[in-house]
Enzyme design. Sequence first.
Site, PDB file in Angstrom:
ATOM      1  N   THR A 196     -35.042 -19.421  11.752  1.00 41.68           N
ATOM      2  CA  THR A 196     -36.177 -18.501  11.699  1.00 41.68           C
ATOM      3  C   THR A 196     -36.519 -18.114  13.203  1.00 41.68           C
ATOM      4  O   THR A 196     -36.229 -18.779  14.092  1.00 41.68           O
ATOM      5  CB  THR A 196     -37.517 -19.162  11.251  1.00 41.68           C
ATOM      6  OG1 THR A 196     -37.498 -19.660   9.750  1.00 41.68           O
ATOM      7  CG2 THR A 196     -38.938 -18.733  11.438  1.00 41.68           C
ATOM      8  N   ARG A 224     -41.037 -18.393  -3.987  1.00 43.23           N
ATOM      9  CA  ARG A 224     -41.710 -19.370  -3.025  1.00 43.23           C
ATOM     10  C   ARG A 224     -41.916 -18.560  -1.758  1.00 43.23           C
ATOM     11  O   ARG A 224     -41.056 -17.732  -1.190  1.00 43.23           O
ATOM     12  CB  ARG A 224     -40.330 -20.405  -2.480  1.00 43.23           C
ATOM     13  CG  ARG A 224     -40.684 -21.535  -1.636  1.00 43.23           C
ATOM     14  CD  ARG A 224     -40.217 -21.049  -0.229  1.00 43.23           C
ATOM     15  NE  ARG A 224     -40.293 -22.142   0.393  1.00 43.23           N
ATOM     16  CZ  ARG A 224     -39.966 -22.227   2.023  1.00 43.23           C
ATOM     17  NH1 ARG A 224     -39.670 -20.799   2.386  1.00 43.23           N
ATOM     18  NH2 ARG A 224     -40.483 -23.044   2.600  1.00 43.23           N
ATOM     19  N   GLY A 248     -39.300 -24.783  10.570  1.00 40.08           N
ATOM     20  CA  GLY A 248     -38.859 -25.998   9.881  1.00 40.08           C
ATOM     21  C   GLY A 248     -39.278 -25.977   8.462  1.00 40.08           C
ATOM     22  O   GLY A 248     -39.326 -24.750   7.784  1.00 40.08           O
ATOM     23  N   GLY A 250     -41.156 -25.229   5.820  1.00 33.19           N
ATOM     24  CA  GLY A 250     -42.307 -24.740   5.472  1.00 33.19           C
ATOM     25  C   GLY A 250     -43.512 -25.572   4.735  1.00 33.19           C
ATOM     26  O   GLY A 250     -44.523 -25.246   4.984  1.00 33.19           O
TER      27      GLY A 250
HETATM   28  N1  ASP Z   1     -40.386 -22.350   8.225  1.00 34.15           N
HETATM   29  C1  ASP Z   1     -39.467 -21.460   7.370  1.00 34.15           C
HETATM   30  C2  ASP Z   1     -39.758 -21.500   6.024  1.00 34.15           C
HETATM   31  O1  ASP Z   1     -40.236 -22.722   5.216  1.00 34.15           O
HETATM   32  C3  ASP Z   1     -38.041 -21.804   7.506  1.00 34.15           C
HETATM   33  C4  ASP Z   1     -37.649 -22.109   8.955  1.00 34.15           C
HETATM   34  O2  ASP Z   1     -38.287 -22.008   9.972  1.00 34.15           O
HETATM   35  O3  ASP Z   1     -36.422 -22.454   9.129  1.00 34.15           O
HETATM   36  O4  ASP Z   1     -39.903 -20.505   5.217  1.00 34.15           O
END
Ligand code: ASP
Length: 329
Positions: A196, A224, A248, A250
């Site tokens: 992300t 989702r 991270g 989510g």
């Molecule tokens: N936080 C993002 C999500 O859960 C994914 C990520 O940050 O890697 O969609």
Amino acid sequence: MNNFKLLGGIKIALLFIFMVFAANFYAQNKFGIIIHGGAGTINKENMSPEKEEAYKSKLGEALLTGYQVLENGGSSLDAVEAAIKIMEDSPLFNAGRGAVFTAEGTIELDVSIMDGKTLSAGAAAGLKHVKNPILLARKIMENSPHVMLMGEGAEKFAEEQNLEIVDQEYFFTKERWDALQRVKENEKKSKEKHGTVGAVALDKNGNIAAGTSTGGMTNKQWGRVGDSPIIGAGTYADNNTCGVSGTGHGEYFIRLGIAKDVSALMEYKNYNLQQAAEEVINKLTRLGGTGGIIALDKNGNIAMPFNTSGMYRAYYISGSEPVIKIYKE
Ligand code: ASP
């Protein structure tokens, strides 16, 4: 008291007032930007020197572009938008081109942006055709009466706002496709890195802005939606405290209201930025979640804690050199 002593006292008092004023003036005029390109299993052993270089150079480009906006007197919103757009356009990150695939093999993008001056925000979830989601988030914030739009409606609004619309193929990268196959084969053991992107900026007027853009998590199902488009979870900005962008797992970020929590700890408990940022990541760890955040406060202090092996991250604050990092140090 004789006149000589009195004069000396006044001089010292004046000097003191001047020093306080100068310190304040300097602090208020600090500006800068901090960005991330995702946290996750990112180890030096699994990274070729070429790939490491590619990441560093793209992070550097995004960082410098955002910084230049601020240096030229531009707003923190413009800086955040410019930095994130560069990472969305790069296939290296899980945002825009290069986003991860859903279980159905499609791309669904989530995004948000927030203005710390007015506390206004724009966000969208489940985008399939908007080339640069961060531009849409900004349009939603500024040109619609709503904060968050989803799916087809969001894309209709994007078209009305003359944003570039692309086919799903535009987002495709072989690397993400292979990652989906690996995750499908062995979901439990798989440790796919995330990727992300996010940015937080403080401009010369003391305005803070934050934004986050993502493809979400590989193999996500049933429409989702993660934390990235949720104000307070993946993104938050308040001129009185700080700006935050997270990356991270989510589901954990949503339940902990991570981004707003950093700001709340500063506002209600007088934590400094570092303490507040570390506290929420400790809480994330205790709950079993993985990830990290970048944060920047109104005085130009930065924090970027994470509990994974790496997080693509970089910052450039006026008065000091730019810094780009990937692994834990
Ligand atoms: N936080 C993002 C999500 O859960 C994914 C990520 O940050 O890697 O969609």
